[in-house]
Design a protein around this motif. Sequence first.
Motif, PDB file in Angstrom:
ATOM      1  N   PRO A 384     -31.565  62.023  -6.208  1.00  0.00           N
ATOM      2  CA  PRO A 384     -31.716  63.244  -5.534  1.00  0.00           C
ATOM      3  C   PRO A 384     -33.001  64.190  -5.772  1.00  0.00           C
ATOM      4  N   GLU A 385     -33.328  64.113  -7.127  1.00  0.00           N
ATOM      5  CA  GLU A 385     -34.510  64.567  -7.433  1.00  0.00           C
ATOM      6  C   GLU A 385     -35.989  63.679  -7.545  1.00  0.00           C
ATOM      7  N   GLY A 386     -35.722  62.524  -6.892  1.00  0.00           N
ATOM      8  CA  GLY A 386     -37.079  61.855  -6.586  1.00  0.00           C
ATOM      9  C   GLY A 386     -37.307  60.764  -7.748  1.00  0.00           C
ATOM     10  N   TRP A 387     -36.385  60.603  -8.558  1.00  0.00           N
ATOM     11  CA  TRP A 387     -36.676  59.603  -9.993  1.00  0.00           C
ATOM     12  C   TRP A 387     -36.275  58.360  -9.137  1.00  0.00           C
ATOM     13  N   TYR A 388     -37.091  57.355  -9.400  1.00  0.00           N
ATOM     14  CA  TYR A 388     -36.920  55.864  -9.172  1.00  0.00           C
ATOM     15  C   TYR A 388     -36.524  55.170 -10.214  1.00  0.00           C
ATOM     16  N   TYR A 389     -35.198  54.337 -10.447  1.00  0.00           N
ATOM     17  CA  TYR A 389     -35.042  53.698 -11.620  1.00  0.00           C
ATOM     18  C   TYR A 389     -35.396  52.281 -11.465  1.00  0.00           C
ATOM     19  N   THR A 390     -36.270  51.613 -12.137  1.00  0.00           N
ATOM     20  CA  THR A 390     -36.970  50.365 -11.685  1.00  0.00           C
ATOM     21  C   THR A 390     -36.206  49.206 -12.372  1.00  0.00           C
ATOM     22  N   GLY A 391     -35.123  49.275 -12.936  1.00  0.00           N
ATOM     23  CA  GLY A 391     -34.577  48.069 -13.629  1.00  0.00           C
ATOM     24  C   GLY A 391     -35.408  47.290 -14.750  1.00  0.00           C
ATOM     25  N   ASP A 392     -36.630  47.951 -15.036  1.00  0.00           N
ATOM     26  CA  ASP A 392     -37.484  47.370 -16.095  1.00  0.00           C
ATOM     27  C   ASP A 392     -37.045  48.200 -17.477  1.00  0.00           C
ATOM     28  N   LEU A 393     -37.405  47.132 -18.282  1.00  0.00           N
ATOM     29  CA  LEU A 393     -37.040  47.840 -19.853  1.00  0.00           C
ATOM     30  C   LEU A 393     -38.271  48.141 -20.536  1.00  0.00           C
ATOM     31  N   GLY A 394     -38.489  49.164 -21.192  1.00  0.00           N
ATOM     32  CA  GLY A 394     -39.613  49.607 -22.036  1.00  0.00           C
ATOM     33  C   GLY A 394     -39.514  50.680 -23.053  1.00  0.00           C
ATOM     34  N   THR A 395     -40.201  50.909 -23.764  1.00  0.00           N
ATOM     35  CA  THR A 395     -40.295  52.097 -24.743  1.00  0.00           C
ATOM     36  C   THR A 395     -41.478  52.854 -24.524  1.00  0.00           C
ATOM     37  N   MET A 396     -41.553  54.168 -24.888  1.00  0.00           N
ATOM     38  CA  MET A 396     -42.591  54.971 -24.862  1.00  0.00           C
ATOM     39  C   MET A 396     -42.844  55.852 -26.236  1.00  0.00           C
ATOM     40  N   ASP A 397     -44.143  55.799 -26.401  1.00  0.00           N
ATOM     41  CA  ASP A 397     -44.506  56.439 -27.744  1.00  0.00           C
ATOM     42  C   ASP A 397     -44.862  58.007 -27.497  1.00  0.00           C
ATOM     43  N   GLU A 398     -45.097  58.577 -28.765  1.00  0.00           N
ATOM     44  CA  GLU A 398     -45.382  59.849 -28.551  1.00  0.00           C
ATOM     45  C   GLU A 398     -46.479  60.385 -27.639  1.00  0.00           C
ATOM     46  N   ASP A 399     -47.527  59.371 -27.478  1.00  0.00           N
ATOM     47  CA  ASP A 399     -48.621  59.774 -26.484  1.00  0.00           C
ATOM     48  C   ASP A 399     -48.540  59.347 -25.253  1.00  0.00           C
ATOM     49  N   GLY A 400     -47.107  58.705 -24.807  1.00  0.00           N
ATOM     50  CA  GLY A 400     -46.792  58.659 -23.430  1.00  0.00           C
ATOM     51  C   GLY A 400     -47.299  57.309 -23.186  1.00  0.00           C
ATOM     52  N   TYR A 401     -47.614  56.225 -24.008  1.00  0.00           N
ATOM     53  CA  TYR A 401     -48.158  54.966 -23.603  1.00  0.00           C
ATOM     54  C   TYR A 401     -46.709  54.198 -23.463  1.00  0.00           C
ATOM     55  N   ILE A 402     -46.369  53.494 -22.491  1.00  0.00           N
ATOM     56  CA  ILE A 402     -45.344  52.659 -22.195  1.00  0.00           C
ATOM     57  C   ILE A 402     -45.576  51.142 -22.788  1.00  0.00           C
ATOM     58  N   ARG A 403     -44.816  50.519 -23.403  1.00  0.00           N
ATOM     59  CA  ARG A 403     -44.751  49.200 -23.773  1.00  0.00           C
ATOM     60  C   ARG A 403     -43.577  48.431 -22.847  1.00  0.00           C
ATOM     61  N   PHE A 404     -43.961  47.469 -22.138  1.00  0.00           N
ATOM     62  CA  PHE A 404     -43.197  46.917 -21.076  1.00  0.00           C
ATOM     63  C   PHE A 404     -42.313  45.775 -21.906  1.00  0.00           C
ATOM     64  N   VAL A 405     -41.106  45.898 -21.860  1.00  0.00           N
ATOM     65  CA  VAL A 405     -40.232  44.808 -22.594  1.00  0.00           C
ATOM     66  C   VAL A 405     -39.581  43.786 -21.862  1.00  0.00           C
ATOM     67  N   GLY A 406     -39.124  43.856 -20.466  1.00  0.00           N
ATOM     68  CA  GLY A 406     -38.840  42.889 -19.445  1.00  0.00           C
ATOM     69  C   GLY A 406     -37.963  43.686 -18.524  1.00  0.00           C
ATOM     70  N   ARG A 407     -37.464  42.612 -17.674  1.00  0.00           N
ATOM     71  CA  ARG A 407     -36.603  43.162 -16.553  1.00  0.00           C
ATOM     72  C   ARG A 407     -35.123  43.258 -17.337  1.00  0.00           C
ATOM     73  N   LYS A 408     -34.541  44.255 -16.910  1.00  0.00           N
ATOM     74  CA  LYS A 408     -33.016  44.575 -17.551  1.00  0.00           C
ATOM     75  C   LYS A 408     -32.050  43.112 -17.306  1.00  0.00           C
ATOM     76  N   LYS A 409     -32.493  42.564 -15.830  1.00  0.00           N
ATOM     77  CA  LYS A 409     -31.543  41.422 -15.604  1.00  0.00           C
ATOM     78  C   LYS A 409     -32.225  40.136 -16.480  1.00  0.00           C
ATOM     79  N   GLU A 410     -33.332  40.124 -16.716  1.00  0.00           N
ATOM     80  CA  GLU A 410     -33.615  38.942 -17.559  1.00  0.00           C
ATOM     81  C   GLU A 410     -33.217  38.905 -19.086  1.00  0.00           C
TER      82      GLU A 410
END
Length: 515
Positions: A384-410
Amino acid sequence: MQGNSVSVSQLLDMAVQGSPDKEAIYDLTRRLTYGELQEEVNRLASALVSLGIKEGDRVGVSLPNWHETVQLFFAIAKIGAILVPFNPKYRLHELQHILGNSGAKVVFVSQEFEKTGFESGEPNHLQLITVRYEKEGCLSFTDLLAGSNDVIPPQPAIDPLHDTFCILYTSGTTGVPKGAMVTHRSVVQSGMTIAKSLQCVSDDVFIILAPMFHIFGMAVNLMSAVYCQSKMVLLEKYKPKDALKLIEQEKVTIHHAVPSMLNLELKDPDFDSYDLSSLRAGITGAATCPPETIKGVREKMGMNLCISYGITETGTVTITQYDDKESNILETVGKAVEGVEVKIVNDRRETLPPGETGEIACRGFGVMKEYYQSPEQTRQVLDPEGWYYTGDLGTMDEDGYIRFVGRKKELIIRGGYNIYPQEIEGLLQNHPKVLESAIVGLPDATLGEIVCAAVKLKPNVQATQEEIIDYLKTYIASYKLPGKVVFVEELPTTASGKIQKVKLKDELMNRLEAG
C-alpha cells in the motif's frame, strides 16, 4: 523539462520543434527526419481513430525494430490509446493469453505472425493489420496510411503520472505472462534519466539492438534518444557482426546492450577489423554483466559502460555514475536514480542493515500501476505504500550502492548451503573455451539440489566435464562446484537476452533422464 509532466506524445513534439530536419531513424530500409516521423505519426493517429480506436482502447503491436514500430508507439500514445507490444516470436497460447487478457481491438503484425495459426476475429473481434506483407481479408499498414489524411485528431489530455502508456507482458519465464501497466511518466523519465547519466546530446547516434517491445529497448533506448533529439539506428534481428558493422557505418556513439550481446561482440572472430572509434558510452542491464565483459567493453570498444538495474515492473532503478570509480562499475549496479528509493528487506519485508543479503525493493516514478486485471498478483508484489518487491536478491553498502546477487527463485540450496548461480557463471565467462554458460539447480535425493552447468563452447573447440570443474576448483569452495556439466548447442533466451532458467532446467532434466 520535468519527466513527470511530459507524455510520450509530447516528448516527440518537443524533438520535432527542436530538430525538425534532423535524421531521426535509420532501420536499414528508410531514413526519416524528426519532421517526417511526426507527419507519419499524425497520419497514423488519424487512421487509428478512423478504425474506431478511442482513448483507453488497447492496441497490439507485434513487430521487430522497424520504423513502423516507432510510428505506432507514438501514434497510439497521441490518441490516448494503450499500447500492448509483444514479441513476434510468441506462439499461439502466448498470443491468446496476451490478446485475450488485454482486450486489444487491433493488432499490427509482421509475417512471422502467420506461423502461429492465429485467426483474425478471435478473441474480441480482433482486427489484424499486416505490416510489410499482404494477407487476403486483412488491411495492410500501407493501405491504412494511404486511406488516411493529415488532419490531426483531437488529442485527449494525458496525465503522465497516472495514465497508462503501455501494458508490458512479462516474458513468462516463471509462468503465465502478467501485464504490467506502465505510465507515460515511467518510460519518459527513465529515458531522460539514462540520457542525463550518459551526458547525451543531439549529436549522439544510438544503436537500438534490444527489442522495443521490451522495457530496455523502449525506455532506455527509444525514449532516451528522442529526448536527446538524436539519431536512432534500428536493428531488426540481432547478430554481433551486423551490430559491429552498423556501429562503424553509422558512426554510432551510444551503444546500450544486454550483457550477452556485449559478450558476443567482444568474442566475434573479426572484432579487431571493425572501426569502433565513434563509440562513447552505453548502458548495460537486464542481466548480470561479468567484470571481464565490462573491462573488455571499456578497453577494447573504448566506451564508457555504465551498469544499470531495473525490470519491466519498475523501469530504471539504479545506475553507476558516468565517472564512477572502477570498483563500483565492476561490482555493483549503481545506486538509486533521482526519484527512486531502494531498500533491502528480509522475508518479513523488514529493512536490513548495509551489507546483508535480502530482497531488493523499490518505489518511485518507474513502478507500474498494477498488473492488468490481476489484483491478487499485484498485491503479492506491491504494498500500500508503493514499494515493489522485485524477487531479486542484493546487498546495499553504506553509500547506497547495490550489489546484485541473483534471482530469489534461482538460488540453489545444496545440503543447506546457499549457492548463487551468478558467481559461477561469472567465472565460466573467463574460461578460454566458453562462449556462454548458465547455472541451475537440479533436484537431488541426498543434498536437496546439485549444481548443474549448461555450457555453450566457442566454435570448433572441445572440452570435458573434468576440465570445466578443474578450472572452477581454483576459484570456489567445493560445495559450489557443478555436480554435472552439460554441453549445449544453444541456451534458451527471452527476446531481451535473458536466459530462461525454468525452460533450461526442464530441458536439462529431460536430457539427463534420457541418459
